[in-house]
Design a protein around this motif. Structure first.
Motif, PDB file in Angstrom:
ATOM      1  N   SER A 210       0.856  -1.187   0.000  1.00 24.69           N
ATOM      2  CA  SER A 210       0.000   0.000   0.000  1.00 24.69           C
ATOM      3  C   SER A 210       0.889   1.234   0.000  1.00 24.69           C
ATOM      4  O   SER A 210       1.415   1.631   1.039  1.00 24.69           O
ATOM      5  CB  SER A 210      -0.906   0.007   1.228  1.00 24.69           C
ATOM      6  N   PHE A 211       1.075   1.830  -1.166  1.00 21.78           N
ATOM      7  CA  PHE A 211       1.891   3.028  -1.290  1.00 21.78           C
ATOM      8  C   PHE A 211       1.028   4.233  -0.958  1.00 21.78           C
ATOM      9  O   PHE A 211      -0.093   4.352  -1.443  1.00 21.78           O
ATOM     10  CB  PHE A 211       2.454   3.141  -2.708  1.00 21.78           C
ATOM     11  N   ALA A 212       1.543   5.133  -0.143  1.00 23.58           N
ATOM     12  CA  ALA A 212       0.766   6.290   0.303  1.00 23.58           C
ATOM     13  C   ALA A 212       1.614   7.552   0.227  1.00 23.58           C
ATOM     14  O   ALA A 212       2.849   7.495   0.185  1.00 23.58           O
ATOM     15  CB  ALA A 212       0.288   6.071   1.738  1.00 23.58           C
ATOM     16  N   ILE A 213       0.919   8.678   0.229  1.00 21.19           N
ATOM     17  CA  ILE A 213       1.605   9.967   0.269  1.00 21.19           C
ATOM     18  C   ILE A 213       2.502   9.991   1.502  1.00 21.19           C
ATOM     19  O   ILE A 213       2.094   9.601   2.589  1.00 21.19           O
ATOM     20  CB  ILE A 213       0.583  11.119   0.291  1.00 21.19           C
ATOM     21  N   GLY A 214       3.745  10.439   1.322  1.00 25.15           N
ATOM     22  CA  GLY A 214       4.722  10.481   2.405  1.00 25.15           C
ATOM     23  C   GLY A 214       5.711   9.333   2.344  1.00 25.15           C
ATOM     24  O   GLY A 214       6.789   9.416   2.910  1.00 25.15           O
ATOM     25  N   ASP A 215       5.349   8.250   1.645  1.00 25.80           N
ATOM     26  CA  ASP A 215       6.271   7.130   1.465  1.00 25.80           C
ATOM     27  C   ASP A 215       7.333   7.501   0.433  1.00 25.80           C
ATOM     28  O   ASP A 215       7.189   8.494  -0.282  1.00 25.80           O
ATOM     29  CB  ASP A 215       5.529   5.880   0.977  1.00 25.80           C
ATOM     30  N   THR A 216       8.379   6.686   0.346  1.00 24.86           N
ATOM     31  CA  THR A 216       9.411   6.870  -0.674  1.00 24.86           C
ATOM     32  C   THR A 216       9.739   5.536  -1.326  1.00 24.86           C
ATOM     33  O   THR A 216       9.588   4.483  -0.708  1.00 24.86           O
ATOM     34  CB  THR A 216      10.717   7.461  -0.090  1.00 24.86           C
TER      35      THR A 216
END
Length: 185
Positions: A50-56
């Motif tokens: 689950s890729f989310a805003i704030g991840d890299t």
């Protein structure tokens, strides 16, 4: 009240909230220990994440490879002729600062067709229709088509910092509410 068991428990809950909320962003190493190279199934690697805003995303690769962010059409066609961003520094970090689908390929001849391609969807709202997203952070950059150097500008850095700042602000809000409850009790 701060000396009571209830007050101590509340203080612990507030401290945990302050620590956990800012630490919620994830850094994904693309391909895990295999890195960015031929022979890795990047579709399988991304499945279930689950890729989310704030991840890299962190790409680790040898000098014979590159990381190109491309359009959906260029991703499907394995076309490296018109990259949105191009990096060859062997260690590229991509901040995920807005929702939508992002597309990456290796620009070395035949590598994309051999499976060195990745598409991820970043959650956090509706897609604005652009797959360009923010620039990647890298120590060395190479010009993309047209001679434009592909580094993050101040606005994009601010966007990445905004995600971290929002998490920190949320943690501080929890702390303030907890302190208010402690002082009122």
């Amino acid at each position: 009240m701060a000396g009571t068991p209830r007050g101590r428990l509340l203080a612990i809950v507030v401290l945990v909230a302050v620590v956990v909320v800012p630490a919620s962003a994830k850094d994904y190493t693309v391909g895990d220990s295999s890195g960015w190279k031929p022979g890795v199934d990047y579709t399988a690697w991304a499945k279930g994440k689950s890729f989310a805003i704030g991840d890299t995303l962190s790409f680790q690769y040898s000098s014979s490879h590159s990381v190109l962010e491309v359009s959906e059409a260029d991703h499907s066609a394995c076309s490296a002729s018109n990259p949105l961003r191009s990096h060859r520094d062997q260690s590229t970090t991509v901040p995920l600062t807005k929702p939508g689908t992002r597309y990456f390929i290796c620009g070395a001849a035949g590598h994309c067709a051999s499976g060195m391609k990745l598409a991820i969807t970043v959650s956090g709202g509706t897609d604005s229709g652009s797959s360009a997203g923010p620039a990647m952070r890298a120590t060395n950059t190479t010009p993309a088509a047209g001679g434009a150097t592909t580094t993050a500008d101040a606005g994009e850095s601010d966007s990445s910092a905004a995600g971290t700042g929002a998490r920190l602000a949320t943690g501080l809000l929890f702390a303030a509410v907890g302190l208010a409850v402690l002082m009122m009790g």
